[in-house]
Every structure is written in C-alpha cells, then in structure tokens.
Write an enzyme that holds these catalytic residues in place. Structure first.
Site, PDB file in Angstrom:
ATOM      1  N   SER A 135     -37.549 -10.463 -23.432  1.00  8.95           N
ATOM      2  CA  SER A 135     -38.035 -10.071 -22.114  1.00  8.95           C
ATOM      3  C   SER A 135     -36.961 -10.152 -21.039  1.00  8.95           C
ATOM      4  O   SER A 135     -36.109 -11.047 -21.059  1.00  8.95           O
ATOM      5  CB  SER A 135     -39.218 -10.955 -21.711  1.00  8.95           C
ATOM      6  OG  SER A 135     -39.800 -10.482 -20.508  1.00  8.95           O
ATOM      7  N   GLY A 140     -42.775 -18.124 -16.166  1.00  8.58           N
ATOM      8  CA  GLY A 140     -43.259 -19.087 -15.184  1.00  8.58           C
ATOM      9  C   GLY A 140     -42.909 -18.769 -13.751  1.00  8.58           C
ATOM     10  O   GLY A 140     -42.979 -19.642 -12.889  1.00  8.58           O
ATOM     11  N   LEU A 143     -44.584 -13.513 -12.486  1.00  5.73           N
ATOM     12  CA  LEU A 143     -44.298 -12.089 -12.627  1.00  5.73           C
ATOM     13  C   LEU A 143     -44.997 -11.461 -13.828  1.00  5.73           C
ATOM     14  O   LEU A 143     -44.640 -10.373 -14.272  1.00  5.73           O
ATOM     15  CB  LEU A 143     -42.783 -11.869 -12.729  1.00  5.73           C
ATOM     16  CG  LEU A 143     -41.966 -12.382 -11.539  1.00  5.73           C
ATOM     17  CD1 LEU A 143     -40.482 -12.177 -11.783  1.00  5.73           C
ATOM     18  CD2 LEU A 143     -42.390 -11.697 -10.243  1.00  5.73           C
ATOM     19  N   GLY A 144     -46.008 -12.151 -14.368  1.00  4.65           N
ATOM     20  CA  GLY A 144     -46.814 -11.566 -15.437  1.00  4.65           C
ATOM     21  C   GLY A 144     -46.138 -11.533 -16.788  1.00  4.65           C
ATOM     22  O   GLY A 144     -46.440 -10.651 -17.606  1.00  4.65           O
ATOM     23  N   SER A 145     -45.247 -12.488 -17.064  1.00  2.00           N
ATOM     24  CA  SER A 145     -44.534 -12.469 -18.345  1.00  2.00           C
ATOM     25  C   SER A 145     -45.485 -12.660 -19.522  1.00  2.00           C
ATOM     26  O   SER A 145     -45.334 -12.002 -20.559  1.00  2.00           O
ATOM     27  CB  SER A 145     -43.433 -13.535 -18.380  1.00  2.00           C
ATOM     28  OG  SER A 145     -43.968 -14.833 -18.196  1.00  2.00           O
ATOM     29  N   SER A 146     -46.480 -13.523 -19.378  1.00  2.00           N
ATOM     30  CA  SER A 146     -47.407 -13.732 -20.495  1.00  2.00           C
ATOM     31  C   SER A 146     -48.329 -12.534 -20.675  1.00  2.00           C
ATOM     32  O   SER A 146     -48.714 -12.194 -21.801  1.00  2.00           O
ATOM     33  CB  SER A 146     -48.228 -15.014 -20.296  1.00  2.00           C
ATOM     34  OG  SER A 146     -49.116 -14.876 -19.207  1.00  2.00           O
ATOM     35  N   ASP A 204     -53.051  -9.321 -14.692  1.00  2.00           N
ATOM     36  CA  ASP A 204     -51.714  -9.191 -15.284  1.00  2.00           C
ATOM     37  C   ASP A 204     -51.715  -8.251 -16.483  1.00  2.00           C
ATOM     38  O   ASP A 204     -50.865  -7.358 -16.581  1.00  2.00           O
ATOM     39  CB  ASP A 204     -51.186 -10.566 -15.706  1.00  2.00           C
ATOM     40  CG  ASP A 204     -50.784 -11.420 -14.511  1.00  2.00           C
ATOM     41  OD1 ASP A 204     -51.159 -11.066 -13.376  1.00  2.00           O
ATOM     42  OD2 ASP A 204     -50.108 -12.443 -14.711  1.00  2.00           O
TER      43      ASP A 204
END
Length: 396
Positions: A135, A140, A143-146, A204
């Site tokens: 990524s 954390g 920014l919607g990483s998960s 998200d």
C-alpha cells in the site's frame, strides 16, 4: 479463466467536509484518495495459502488440507452486523494466531482468514494461492487503509473463486466490475471491516469500492456524480490522536454549549451540501471560479472545526505555511493532529507547489502531492502499473 496473476487496486479516502458533524446526524462528504492499495493474487497447486503484507511486516502460511478439515460453520453469520466475541476467538484459533500477536497483525490476518474461508468455503476444494498486499497508504492515519485492504481482498477472492467474472479483456490496461459485482465486493469488504473495526460506518469500504465522492448521513451512503480528480497536497502531521476521545470532547462541548455548538454543526452540514453542489457543477464544466468557492468552504470549515475544539497546533502550522504560499488547507478526519488536505488550483505553477511541499516537510511533516475523486476498485493488466508500484511488488 484467471490470468496467471490477478492484480487489483483500491483507493484510500479522505473526509472532504463534515467530520464530527456527521456523528450528530449531519452530512459528510468522503472522497477517494489516489493513494492506493495494491493486491497481487496468484493461484497455485502447492497446497498452501500464503499471505504477505510487507507494509506491516507480516508473512503467514496455512496448509490448505488443514483448513479444509476445519469446522467453519460458524462463519454462516446471516445478517449479524458484528462478529461476536466467541466467533472472533474461533477465528483466531482457525488462523493459528496466539494472544501475543501485535494487534495490527492480528486484525489484518483475521480479516484475510475470515474473507478467504467465507468466500471460498463453498468451493469443492479451497484454492491454493499466494496473496501479496502492498500500500501507498500509511496505516492508522485515518486515510481508509483497512477499507482499501478489505476491498482488494474481497474483489480478488470473489474473482479467484469465480463468484464474479474478471472484467479485464485482452489488451486492456485496467477495467472495473459491473455495478452488481461492485455491490457484492462492497458487501464482503464491509464484513472484513467489521472484523477489523467491530462496528464501522461502511464509508471507507464504500469509497474504496465506488471511488469518486459520496455523501454520508445517518447511515445512508449516496454516491455522487463523479467530480474531476481534484489535485491536493495531503499532509501527515504525524501527531498521534484518539478519534474516540475527540468525538467525546465534541459531544461534551455540545452538551455544555448547545445554543453555540448546534448552529456550528448545522453550518458544517451546509458547507458539505454547498460543496456537493459545486462538485456537481464541476463534473460538467470545471472553472477557476469553482476552485475559489471550494477554498472559501475549506477555510470556513477549518474555523468551525477549531471552534469545536478538534484543532491542534500542528494543524494551525499546516494552515499557516500553506496560506503563506497562497493555498488553503483544513484537517481531515478526527483532528487533534493527524492529516490535513490542501487544495491545488489549476492555475498554480509547479514551483509554487514544490515550495509549499518543501516548507511543510521542513516542519517535520510527511507530504504527498496526489488527487481526490479517484477511480474505485479496479483490476489491472500486468504491464499497466506505474513503475514504482511494479518494482515494489516485484521485489517482494
């Protein structure tokens, strides 16, 4: 048939307007951020399932035969909105995770195992495969990483198992699934998000699936007509914060000063709606005047967020630095540090942008020049990825 390698990507997200107000039933606008998560899936016959998450230092391997023999009937959750603690413990046991695993590792692996077993369990045999997820999104940072991770997993596994068709045709660099297939991807990604976050809003994964921009209010998610991909600076102040604590502090301020804070929240909702109107106009014919209105809205919203008590000295510094370069910024997400966004007008010269980036980096911040309104989850040909992304995946 799947190609030898399936390549999928999905964007992160930022809140353009409406953070905190949305908690109190007001409108928020979320937009896809063109920093993306990339997934490479390769089917094998080696009898193993390999998961590689280099951003957080995870490598895991399971034996397909052992997974095939497990009782996974507990995954039939029906309409249960959040996995129960008992189901989560069972999932940890199935995944072979011990209690001393770091939390970020535990949740990322659990989401993968949940989606792999849930989506693939109806196959005659579970597929042997290698999955690598890399990524551009910092974890954390709000920014919607998960969400992007869950969307990539859902899209790739549904395609690998033949539940949805691979839309990529020979000679195409990139393609997207049908609206019906995207609905299914979003549904499964939301389940993955539940494993990670417990009871997420669904914003998200929706932004990551559909891309562009969407309106969110009281649980209702409405995709907007696609605006142009607005250029921004995304700045991470690297100041840690607790979104939960910040939400609680706004609630306390509302209870203490209802006649002051209630109009603030209503004004923030009006800012979101006005921004939505302007973005709608820009979808047809963007003009410099639109950017000037967006800058005014950014300034007003930032002042409102400070009045709510969710600002921070680092975010004040971000706004001061960019203002000195003729730019307009606001926090995005929970506030109290974290990230901010700066709109880049179309009439800006690149040296002006570079000077602003350098000034922000001199403050100790991380800064990216990127865009919002990006394409949602997509499948790529092996030769279509940008060189840095391809090199990152090839090196793993």
């Amino acid at each position: 048939m799947l190609p030898e390698v399936l390549l999928v990507s999905a964007p992160g997200k930022v809140i353009l307007h409406g953070e905190h107000a949305v908690v109190h039933g007001k409108v928020a606008l979320a937009v896809a951020l063109n920093l993306r998560t990339f997934l490479r899936l390769q089917l094998h016959s080696h009898g193993k399932v390999n998961l590689n998450l280099p951003n957080i230092g995870i490598r895991r391997t399971w034996d397909v035969t052992s997974l095939q023999q497990l009782d996974t009937s507990f995954l039939e959750q029906g309409d249960v909105t959040v996995p129960t603690p008992e189901q989560m413990e069972k999932l940890k046991e199935v995944a072979g995770l011990t209690k001393d695993c770091a939390n970020h590792e535990l949740l990322a692996v659990l989401a993968f195992v949940y989606l792999y077993l849930s989506i693939c369990r109806k196959q005659r045999t579970l597929p042997s495969l290698d999955i690598t997820v890399w990524s551009e999104l910092p974890a954390g940072a709000g920014l919607g990483s998960s969400g992007a991770y869950s969307v990539c997993l859902a899209a790739a596994l549904l395609t690998a198992c033949g539940v949805i068709a691979n839309p990529l045709k020979d000679g195409e660099p990139v393609s997207r699934w049908t609206s019906e297939d995207l609905e299914l991807i979003n549904k499964w990604a939301f389940h993955g998000e539940k494993v990670i976050h417990g009871n997420p809003s669904g914003v998200d994964n929706a932004v990551s699936t559909w891309g562009g921009a969407l309106r969110y209010q009281e649980g209702r998610i409405t995709p907007l007509k696609r605006p142009p991909a607005l250029k921004i600076l995304l700045t991470n102040t690297k100041v840690p914060r607790s979104t939960k604590a910040l939400v609680s502090s706004v609630r306390s301020r509302l209870l203490k000063f209802p006649e002051i804070v209630t109009p603030l929240l209503a004004s923030m909702s009006a800012i979101s709606l006005e921004c939505e109107r302007v973005l709608g106009e820009m979808a047809a014919a963007p003009a410099l005047e639109h950017y000037l209105v967006l800058e005014e809205l950014i300034d007003m919203n930032q002042h409102h967020l400070n009045a709510l008590g969710v600002g921070h000295a680092s975010l004040d510094r971000l706004c001061q630095v960019t203002r000195a370069h003729g730019l307009h910024s606001k926090l995005t997400g929970g506030g109290g540090g974290g990230c901010g966004i700066t709109l880049l007008r179309t009439d800006l010269e690149q040296p002006q942008v570079e000077a602003a980036k350098q000034a922000l980096e001199n403050c100790g911040f991380d800064c990216w020049e990127t865009s919002i309104g990006a394409l949602g989850v997509s499948v790529h040909s092996a030769t279509s990825l940008d060189a840095p992304v391809q090199q990152a995946l090839d090196s793993l």
